[in-house]
Design a protein around this motif. Structure first.
Motif, mmCIF file in Angstrom:
data_model
loop_
_atom_site.group_PDB
_atom_site.id
_atom_site.type_symbol
_atom_site.label_atom_id
_atom_site.label_comp_id
_atom_site.label_asym_id
_atom_site.label_seq_id
_atom_site.Cartn_x
_atom_site.Cartn_y
_atom_site.Cartn_z
ATOM 1 N N GLY A 193 0.808 -1.214 0.000
ATOM 2 C CA GLY A 193 0.000 0.000 0.000
ATOM 3 C C GLY A 193 0.841 1.265 0.000
ATOM 4 N N VAL A 194 1.891 1.283 0.814
ATOM 5 C CA VAL A 194 2.751 2.472 0.892
ATOM 6 C C VAL A 194 3.482 2.694 -0.428
ATOM 7 C CG1 VAL A 194 4.847 3.397 1.956
ATOM 8 C CG2 VAL A 194 3.031 2.435 3.389
ATOM 9 N N ILE A 195 3.977 1.602 -1.032
ATOM 10 C CA ILE A 195 4.670 1.725 -2.322
ATOM 11 C C ILE A 195 3.723 2.296 -3.382
ATOM 12 C CG2 ILE A 195 5.699 0.428 -4.232
ATOM 13 C CD1 ILE A 195 6.889 -1.476 -2.129
ATOM 14 N N ALA A 196 2.485 1.781 -3.405
ATOM 15 C CA ALA A 196 1.504 2.263 -4.385
ATOM 16 C C ALA A 196 1.173 3.731 -4.155
ATOM 17 C CB ALA A 196 0.234 1.413 -4.305
ATOM 18 N N LEU A 197 1.013 4.109 -2.895
ATOM 19 C CA LEU A 197 0.653 5.492 -2.568
ATOM 20 C C LEU A 197 1.763 6.458 -2.976
ATOM 21 C CD1 LEU A 197 -1.619 7.136 -1.276
ATOM 22 C CD2 LEU A 197 -0.456 6.891 0.908
ATOM 23 N N TYR A 198 3.004 6.103 -2.690
ATOM 24 C CA TYR A 198 4.103 7.009 -3.021
ATOM 25 C C TYR A 198 4.430 6.994 -4.510
ATOM 26 C CZ TYR A 198 4.894 8.606 1.653
ATOM 27 O OH TYR A 198 4.733 9.240 2.864
ATOM 28 N N ALA A 199 4.089 5.911 -5.195
ATOM 29 C CA ALA A 199 4.214 5.913 -6.658
ATOM 30 C C ALA A 199 3.236 6.929 -7.255
ATOM 31 C CB ALA A 199 3.933 4.515 -7.210
ATOM 32 N N LEU A 200 2.035 7.003 -6.671
ATOM 33 C CA LEU A 200 1.048 7.990 -7.127
ATOM 34 C C LEU A 200 1.519 9.414 -6.833
ATOM 35 C CD1 LEU A 200 -2.226 6.210 -5.930
ATOM 36 C CD2 LEU A 200 -1.540 6.598 -8.305
ATOM 37 N N ILE A 201 2.170 9.604 -5.661
ATOM 38 C CA ILE A 201 2.689 10.940 -5.327
ATOM 39 C C ILE A 201 3.769 11.353 -6.323
ATOM 40 C CG2 ILE A 201 4.025 12.224 -3.601
ATOM 41 C CD1 ILE A 201 2.498 10.693 -1.431
ATOM 42 N N GLY A 202 4.597 10.398 -6.745
ATOM 43 C CA GLY A 202 5.611 10.694 -7.763
ATOM 44 C C GLY A 202 4.997 10.993 -9.115
ATOM 45 N N LEU A 203 3.872 10.365 -9.407
ATOM 46 C CA LEU A 203 3.195 10.564 -10.696
ATOM 47 C C LEU A 203 2.484 11.913 -10.757
ATOM 48 C CD1 LEU A 203 2.417 9.189 -13.412
ATOM 49 C CD2 LEU A 203 0.401 8.257 -12.232
ATOM 50 N N GLY A 204 2.067 12.417 -9.581
ATOM 51 C CA GLY A 204 1.289 13.643 -9.541
ATOM 52 C C GLY A 204 1.906 14.827 -10.270
ATOM 53 N N PRO A 205 3.160 15.194 -9.961
ATOM 54 C CA PRO A 205 3.766 16.342 -10.653
ATOM 55 C C PRO A 205 3.963 16.105 -12.154
ATOM 56 C CG PRO A 205 4.939 15.836 -8.612
ATOM 57 C CD PRO A 205 4.010 14.690 -8.869
ATOM 58 N N ALA A 390 8.247 17.951 -3.032
ATOM 59 C CA ALA A 390 8.049 18.121 -1.592
ATOM 60 C C ALA A 390 6.705 18.790 -1.308
ATOM 61 C CB ALA A 390 9.189 18.945 -1.001
ATOM 62 N N GLU A 391 6.348 19.797 -2.104
ATOM 63 C CA GLU A 391 5.049 20.455 -1.938
ATOM 64 C C GLU A 391 3.902 19.486 -2.208
ATOM 65 O OE1 GLU A 391 5.944 25.173 -2.906
ATOM 66 O OE2 GLU A 391 4.979 23.900 -4.410
ATOM 67 N N THR A 392 4.056 18.655 -3.241
ATOM 68 C CA THR A 392 3.022 17.655 -3.543
ATOM 69 C C THR A 392 2.867 16.671 -2.394
ATOM 70 O OG1 THR A 392 3.468 17.808 -5.912
ATOM 71 C CG2 THR A 392 2.308 15.842 -5.151
ATOM 72 N N LEU A 393 3.989 16.219 -1.849
ATOM 73 C CA LEU A 393 3.973 15.276 -0.733
ATOM 74 C C LEU A 393 3.186 15.836 0.453
ATOM 75 C CD1 LEU A 393 5.158 12.687 0.690
ATOM 76 C CD2 LEU A 393 7.031 14.157 1.433
ATOM 77 N N LEU A 394 3.479 17.084 0.836
ATOM 78 C CA LEU A 394 2.828 17.689 1.998
ATOM 79 C C LEU A 394 1.388 18.066 1.697
ATOM 80 C CD1 LEU A 394 5.784 19.897 3.283
ATOM 81 C CD2 LEU A 394 4.988 17.712 4.204
ATOM 82 N N THR A 395 1.101 18.472 0.465
ATOM 83 C CA THR A 395 -0.286 18.784 0.089
ATOM 84 C C THR A 395 -1.150 17.535 0.131
ATOM 85 O OG1 THR A 395 0.454 20.581 -1.354
ATOM 86 C CG2 THR A 395 -1.765 19.752 -1.705
ATOM 87 N N VAL A 396 -0.621 16.442 -0.419
ATOM 88 C CA VAL A 396 -1.364 15.176 -0.399
ATOM 89 C C VAL A 396 -1.610 14.736 1.048
ATOM 90 C CG1 VAL A 396 -1.220 12.717 -0.962
ATOM 91 C CG2 VAL A 396 -0.605 14.424 -2.669
ATOM 92 N N MET A 397 -0.599 14.915 1.897
ATOM 93 C CA MET A 397 -0.764 14.580 3.311
ATOM 94 C C MET A 397 -1.939 15.347 3.914
ATOM 95 S SD MET A 397 1.896 15.245 6.481
ATOM 96 C CE MET A 397 3.251 14.407 5.688
ATOM 97 N N ALA A 398 -1.982 16.665 3.668
ATOM 98 C CA ALA A 398 -3.052 17.493 4.228
ATOM 99 C C ALA A 398 -4.409 17.120 3.647
ATOM 100 C CB ALA A 398 -2.748 18.970 3.970
#
Length: 560
Positions: A193-205, A390-398
């Motif tokens: 689950g964590v790998i999939a979630l962070y792959a999506l965060i990398g895809l976002g930008p 980094a901004e995407t990571l923290l925005t997704v967190m919020a």
């Protein structure tokens, strides 16, 4: 001062609170019993009552209560200086929030998983219950309407967050199936689950998504708000194991990974707290530190919304009563650590004091954007992560935390309508679909009826969220205190926090009442009076009940 010292001091104190103080509260005050048959087992139905692994349940409880509030509140409150915010977050987590959250789960668990509102009728009286339900409804209405506005704004401002935010829902659905249908181990599922979630965060930008600025005359923000409520309605109807639990759990994991990255960056970079420790030159119009600090920072120190989650969904999934300590108190510690991160990001995440001062030019400035931009600055300089990522990571967190709070909040609002249906014998309101439609309808009515075409109506009553939410926390502590007295347990560990909260909240309500009167805001002025009157009446009811119980206890001792 260097942010590393602030970080280590805050985390060390909260860790000590969990290891020592929560153990004392669990064993000596609540006396949690591992052999007590929990409602999750007694009423197991596979939908709402589901015995749940304590780590998964912690993820649900923590991410449901966290939302965006432990980011927004501290990132606004640092306008008074970072020291007052730091002290309230740390001490509030240890002596207020942890006891409140674990106590609310325990109280509900001991009473067939009843909500705090329904429980008030049993332990205090029907009049107190009626007033309490009004306060609860207002808090849920504020949370759902405002968080929808906040999420919509972030999705518009940071289009790189759209794919990871919505993709996380599908990841959670798959995780739910893997855990409950394929019976795959939690560790394996967590890693996938964590790998999939962070792959999506990398895809976002790489693939940012933006809605058209106007669709049929409706703005992009308003469109996102309607989509969010449509999703939340569906999510609130699904069995908790299918989406709510796995989404909350995986979000809890990604929060800790995000916090580890941010904290590691702080240690590697060693930024200075550029904001003043005590700000003696606040902008014109900034209210006084006392009592406003204690209602500006609610989530992250103590929050009444936590009691709604504890008695609304968490207690229905408690596998063992002893899990209440880990789920409730440690859940509060998790939120306190997020609030601590918000304080550091909003004070050490700027190159100079002038940069910080430019953002905090008026009360109410800062918030989520200060957290995202300040945190991204620290991560970029500390560990070299590209600033956009980094901004995407923290925005997704919020956004993910605000979204999980909406999921749970709308489900709780549906429970409120169903409880009203039971109390007043309105059969159709007791049914799931009508109650859900009422919950969504009232939120949309506030969003668009009061706010117009942009759907920002929830922000109109947001100025009262802090006071109403903290009032609810105090009233929840009252119910817990009455239960402790009835069971012959020590009450001062809940009584002292509740008295402090009531004094500060009533003072803040009176201060805001004057502000609304001077501004001619008669809507908020009237609503403030309603909340204030409800607080006073419920306080008198609880005080009367406590007095009677103490007299009965004293008479029993005399007779014996």
């Amino acid at each position: 001062m260097n942010a590393i010292f602030v970080l280590l001091l805050g985390l060390g104190a909260m860790a000590l609170g969990y290891l020592v103080y929560s153990k004392f509260i669990a064993e000596r005050i609540f006396r949690l019993d591992p052999n007590f048959r929990t409602p999750a087992h007694e009423f197991e139905d596979g939908v709402d009552f589901v015995p749940t692994n304590k780590y998964v349940l912690w993820g649900h409880h923590f991410t449901s209560v966290a939302g965006a509030a432990p980011i927004i509140g501290p990132a606004i409150a640092v306008i008074w200086g970072w020291v007052p915010a730091f002290i309230w977050v740390v001490l509030g987590t240890i002596f207020f929030a942890g006891v409140h959250d674990a106590g609310a789960i325990w109280a509900s668990n001991r009473n067939k998983a009843k909500s705090i509102g329904a429980l008030t009728g049993d332990v205090v009286g029907k009049r107190a219950r009626s007033l309490f339900m009004i306060v609860i409804f207002l808090v849920l209405l504020m949370v759902n309407a405002v968080f929808a506005t906040v999420i919509a704004g972030l999705l518009v401002d940071f289009p790189s967050s759209v794919i990871p935010v919505w993709g996380a829902i599908f990841v959670a659905l798959i995780i739910g199936q893997l855990i409950y249908r394929k019976y795959i181990g939690l560790i394996t599922v967590s890693i996938v689950g964590v790998i999939a979630l962070y792959a999506l965060i990398g895809l976002g930008p790489v693939m940012p998504i933006s809605l058209p600025e106007s669709i049929g005359g409706v703005s992009d923000r308003a469109t996102w708000i309607m989509i969010l409520f449509g999703y939340a309605a569906i999510a609130s109807l699904l069995p908790v194991w299918m989406l709510l639990q796995p989404r909350d759990y995986i979000n809890g994991l990604q929060l800790f990974i995000g916090l580890i990255l941010l904290y590691a960056a702080v240690i590697l970079m060693g930024p200075e707290m550029v904001a003043p420790a005590f700000n003696t030159d606040v902008p014109e119009g900034t209210p006084s530190l006392i009592p406003l600090l204690f209602v500006t920072i609610a989530c992250g120190a103590i929050s009444g919304f936590h009691g709604l989650v504890a008695g609304g969904t968490t207690s229905k999934q408690l596998e063992k009563e002893t899990d209440a300590r880990f789920v409730g108190y440690f859940g509060a510690v998790g939120e306190g650590s997020l609030a601590l991160a918000a304080i550091i990001a909003a004070t050490a995440g700027f190159a100079t004091f002038a940069d910080w001062n430019a953002v905090y030019s008026a009360f109410g400035q800062g918030g989520v954007n200060a957290f995202v931009q300040g945190g991204a600055y620290i991560i970029n300089n500390g560990i070299g992560l590209e600033i956009g990522l980094a901004e995407t990571l923290l925005t997704v967190m919020a956004v993910l935390f605000a979204g999980t709070t909406m999921d749970t909040g709308l489900r709780l609002q549906r429970y409120i309508f169903q409880e009203w249906g039971s109390i007043y014998d309105i059969k159709w309101m007791q049914k799931v679909i009508p109650a859900t439609l009422l919950a969504v309808g009232t939120c949309l009515l506030l969003a668009f009826g009061a706010g117009g075409a942009d759907g920002s109506g929830g922000l109109l009553i947001w100025p009262l969220f802090g006071t109403t939410n903290q009032l609810l926390a105090g009233l929840t502590l009252m119910v817990i205190t009455v239960l402790l007295v009835r069971m012959g347990r020590p009450m001062y560990y809940t009584l002292i926090p509740l008295l402090f909260l009531l004094v500060m909240t009533v003072a803040a309500l009176l201060l805001q009442l004057k502000t609304f009167y001077v501004a001619g805001d008669w809507f908020l002025f009237t609503l403030d009076i309603v909340v204030l009157v409800a607080a006073i009446f419920i306080a008198f009811e609880c005080a009367s009940t406590l007095s009677k119980l103490r007299k009965e206890t004293a008479n029993k001792h005399e007779d014996s």
